[in-house]
Design a protein around this motif. Structure first.
Motif, PDB file in Angstrom:
ATOM      1  N   MET A 128       0.818  -1.210   0.000  1.00  0.00           N
ATOM      2  CA  MET A 128       0.000   0.000   0.000  1.00  0.00           C
ATOM      3  C   MET A 128       0.855   1.264   0.000  1.00  0.00           C
ATOM      4  N   CYS A 129       2.042   1.194   0.672  1.00  0.00           N
ATOM      5  CA  CYS A 129       2.884   2.398   0.730  1.00  0.00           C
ATOM      6  C   CYS A 129       4.338   2.120   0.400  1.00  0.00           C
ATOM      7  N   ALA A 130       4.690   0.867   0.097  1.00  0.00           N
ATOM      8  CA  ALA A 130       6.037   0.454  -0.312  1.00  0.00           C
ATOM      9  C   ALA A 130       7.064   0.484   0.814  1.00  0.00           C
ATOM     10  N   THR A 131       6.642   0.631   2.062  1.00  0.00           N
ATOM     11  CA  THR A 131       7.565   0.549   3.186  1.00  0.00           C
ATOM     12  C   THR A 131       8.021  -0.898   3.365  1.00  0.00           C
ATOM     13  N   PRO A 132       9.312  -1.149   3.568  1.00  0.00           N
ATOM     14  CA  PRO A 132       9.759  -2.537   3.831  1.00  0.00           C
ATOM     15  C   PRO A 132       9.066  -3.116   5.067  1.00  0.00           C
ATOM     16  N   VAL A 133       8.733  -4.393   5.004  1.00  0.00           N
ATOM     17  CA  VAL A 133       8.068  -5.050   6.122  1.00  0.00           C
ATOM     18  C   VAL A 133       8.868  -6.293   6.516  1.00  0.00           C
ATOM     19  N   PRO A 134       8.813  -6.691   7.788  1.00  0.00           N
ATOM     20  CA  PRO A 134       9.515  -7.908   8.211  1.00  0.00           C
ATOM     21  C   PRO A 134       8.819  -9.149   7.673  1.00  0.00           C
ATOM     22  N   ALA A 135       9.471 -10.297   7.862  1.00  0.00           N
ATOM     23  CA  ALA A 135       8.889 -11.552   7.388  1.00  0.00           C
ATOM     24  C   ALA A 135       7.529 -11.806   8.022  1.00  0.00           C
ATOM     25  N   GLU A 136       7.408 -11.503   9.317  1.00  0.00           N
ATOM     26  CA  GLU A 136       6.120 -11.615  10.004  1.00  0.00           C
ATOM     27  C   GLU A 136       5.435 -10.255   9.953  1.00  0.00           C
ATOM     28  N   HIS A 137       4.395 -10.154   9.153  1.00  0.00           N
ATOM     29  CA  HIS A 137       3.703  -8.869   9.000  1.00  0.00           C
ATOM     30  C   HIS A 137       2.214  -9.097   8.824  1.00  0.00           C
ATOM     31  N   GLY A 138       1.457  -8.029   8.954  1.00  0.00           N
ATOM     32  CA  GLY A 138       0.014  -8.132   8.812  1.00  0.00           C
ATOM     33  C   GLY A 138      -0.435  -8.095   7.363  1.00  0.00           C
ATOM     34  N   HIS A 139      -1.721  -8.406   7.168  1.00  0.00           N
ATOM     35  CA  HIS A 139      -2.311  -8.365   5.833  1.00  0.00           C
ATOM     36  C   HIS A 139      -3.598  -7.551   5.850  1.00  0.00           C
ATOM     37  N   VAL A 140      -3.899  -6.979   4.711  1.00  0.00           N
ATOM     38  CA  VAL A 140      -5.139  -6.236   4.508  1.00  0.00           C
ATOM     39  C   VAL A 140      -5.890  -6.910   3.366  1.00  0.00           C
ATOM     40  N   ALA A 141      -7.174  -7.167   3.580  1.00  0.00           N
ATOM     41  CA  ALA A 141      -7.993  -7.799   2.535  1.00  0.00           C
ATOM     42  C   ALA A 141      -8.571  -6.729   1.623  1.00  0.00           C
ATOM     43  N   ASP A 142      -8.404  -6.923   0.326  1.00  0.00           N
ATOM     44  CA  ASP A 142      -9.048  -6.091  -0.683  1.00  0.00           C
ATOM     45  C   ASP A 142     -10.354  -6.788  -1.054  1.00  0.00           C
ATOM     46  N   LEU A 143     -11.474  -6.270  -0.556  1.00  0.00           N
ATOM     47  CA  LEU A 143     -12.747  -6.965  -0.723  1.00  0.00           C
ATOM     48  C   LEU A 143     -13.233  -6.949  -2.164  1.00  0.00           C
ATOM     49  N   GLU A 144     -12.875  -5.933  -2.921  1.00  0.00           N
ATOM     50  CA  GLU A 144     -13.318  -5.868  -4.320  1.00  0.00           C
ATOM     51  C   GLU A 144     -12.587  -6.879  -5.190  1.00  0.00           C
ATOM     52  N   GLN A 145     -11.292  -7.069  -4.930  1.00  0.00           N
ATOM     53  CA  GLN A 145     -10.496  -7.980  -5.747  1.00  0.00           C
ATOM     54  C   GLN A 145     -10.377  -9.374  -5.139  1.00  0.00           C
ATOM     55  N   ALA A 146     -10.864  -9.532  -3.887  1.00  0.00           N
ATOM     56  CA  ALA A 146     -10.766 -10.812  -3.174  1.00  0.00           C
ATOM     57  C   ALA A 146      -9.324 -11.279  -3.097  1.00  0.00           C
ATOM     58  N   THR A 147      -8.438 -10.366  -2.690  1.00  0.00           N
ATOM     59  CA  THR A 147      -7.024 -10.669  -2.553  1.00  0.00           C
ATOM     60  C   THR A 147      -6.530 -10.140  -1.210  1.00  0.00           C
ATOM     61  N   ALA A 197       1.032  -5.674   4.432  1.00  0.00           N
ATOM     62  CA  ALA A 197       0.875  -4.318   4.956  1.00  0.00           C
ATOM     63  C   ALA A 197       1.865  -4.033   6.077  1.00  0.00           C
ATOM     64  N   CYS A 198       2.390  -2.809   6.085  1.00  0.00           N
ATOM     65  CA  CYS A 198       3.192  -2.357   7.217  1.00  0.00           C
ATOM     66  C   CYS A 198       2.251  -2.103   8.396  1.00  0.00           C
ATOM     67  N   ARG A 199       2.839  -1.863   9.548  1.00  0.00           N
ATOM     68  CA  ARG A 199       2.012  -1.705  10.747  1.00  0.00           C
ATOM     69  C   ARG A 199       1.084  -0.501  10.637  1.00  0.00           C
ATOM     70  N   ALA A 200       1.575   0.611  10.079  1.00  0.00           N
ATOM     71  CA  ALA A 200       0.754   1.821   9.982  1.00  0.00           C
ATOM     72  C   ALA A 200      -0.451   1.601   9.075  1.00  0.00           C
ATOM     73  N   CYS A 201      -0.232   0.984   7.909  1.00  0.00           N
ATOM     74  CA  CYS A 201      -1.351   0.734   6.991  1.00  0.00           C
ATOM     75  C   CYS A 201      -2.312  -0.298   7.579  1.00  0.00           C
ATOM     76  N   TYR A 202      -1.757  -1.298   8.237  1.00  0.00           N
ATOM     77  CA  TYR A 202      -2.602  -2.315   8.872  1.00  0.00           C
ATOM     78  C   TYR A 202      -3.543  -1.666   9.886  1.00  0.00           C
ATOM     79  N   LEU A 203      -2.994  -0.822  10.757  1.00  0.00           N
ATOM     80  CA  LEU A 203      -3.814  -0.185  11.790  1.00  0.00           C
ATOM     81  C   LEU A 203      -4.853   0.745  11.178  1.00  0.00           C
ATOM     82  N   LEU A 204      -4.495   1.409  10.081  1.00  0.00           N
ATOM     83  CA  LEU A 204      -5.444   2.309   9.418  1.00  0.00           C
ATOM     84  C   LEU A 204      -6.710   1.567   9.016  1.00  0.00           C
ATOM     85  N   PHE A 205      -6.541   0.341   8.520  1.00  0.00           N
ATOM     86  CA  PHE A 205      -7.691  -0.389   7.998  1.00  0.00           C
ATOM     87  C   PHE A 205      -8.340  -1.323   9.011  1.00  0.00           C
ATOM     88  N   THR A 206      -7.996  -1.133  10.297  1.00  0.00           N
ATOM     89  CA  THR A 206      -8.784  -1.788  11.335  1.00  0.00           C
ATOM     90  C   THR A 206     -10.116  -1.072  11.530  1.00  0.00           C
TER      91      THR A 206
END
Length: 207
Positions: free
Chosen positions: A24-43, A47-56
């Protein structure tokens, strides 16, 4: 079409060395990281921590994106019986069930060499089981699923993040060999289920 350049002996492969980045923002992420579901594309998107928290927040991104929770739950006080599993008429012994907000209903899938394969689901039977076993109705739409495993020792049922189901499907694609999957695929599935069991906390009906 030109072939991709190959790394020279003794030199690292640049593609292999490249760190994963937030999609979502191209920030490097560690091997263990969160994910964000794109409901329109079903993918799923890494996600980095900041983007993950945004979409909670459900309304962030106009509802298109949802952060995938990291909870694993089990309800040993209310196990499914073999007869109840048989009511669902799933043709294999391992499947997951996802409530799609776009479709407005629960769909059943089983991992296969081709990925996640949708199977016919008796929705009336599913709702009957959900009334008797509250864990089945506790998964958040689109981002959590109910994973059910049927074996000779009985039926295991878990609430898991949807990215765990993607991982399971990926294991099947990677390891499946021949008609019955082979020993490598069976060992990988057993390892996956052991990890789910170790992460699962007790389901609380008032939560």
């Amino acid at each position: 079409q030109a072939e991709a350049a190959q790394p020279q002996p003794g030199q690292p492969d640049p593609a292999a060395a490249a760190p994963e980045k937030c999609e979502m923002c191209a920030t490097p992420v560690p091997a263990e990281h969160g994910h964000v579901a794109d409901l329109e594309q079903a993918t799923l998107l890494c996600a980095c921590r900041a983007c993950y928290l945004l979409f909670t927040q459900e309304q962030a991104g106009r509802g298109r994106y949802r952060a995938v929770p990291d909870r694993y739950l089990a309800d040993p006080s209310s196990p499914l019986s073999v007869a109840e599993w048989d009511e669902l008429e799933i043709p294999v012994g391992l499947a997951f069930f996802l409530h799609s907000s776009l479709r407005g209903e629960v769909a059943g899938f089983y991992p296969s060499p081709a990925g996640a394969t949708e199977c016919r689901l008796d929705l009336q039977a599913w709702h009957r089981l959900g009334a008797a076993h509250p864990l089945l109705a506790a998964a958040a739409p689109d981002v959590e699923a109910i994973l059910i495993s049927r074996s000779d020792s009985g039926v295991d049922c878990f609430l898991v993040p949807i990215d765990a189901c993607y991982e399971l499907a990926g294991r099947m694609r990677l390891h499946w060999r021949g008609f019955d999957g082979g020993s490598e695929a069976r060992a990988s599935i057993a390892d996956f289920l052991d990890t789910v069991r170790s992460r699962a906390r007790a389901f609380r009906r008032d939560s």
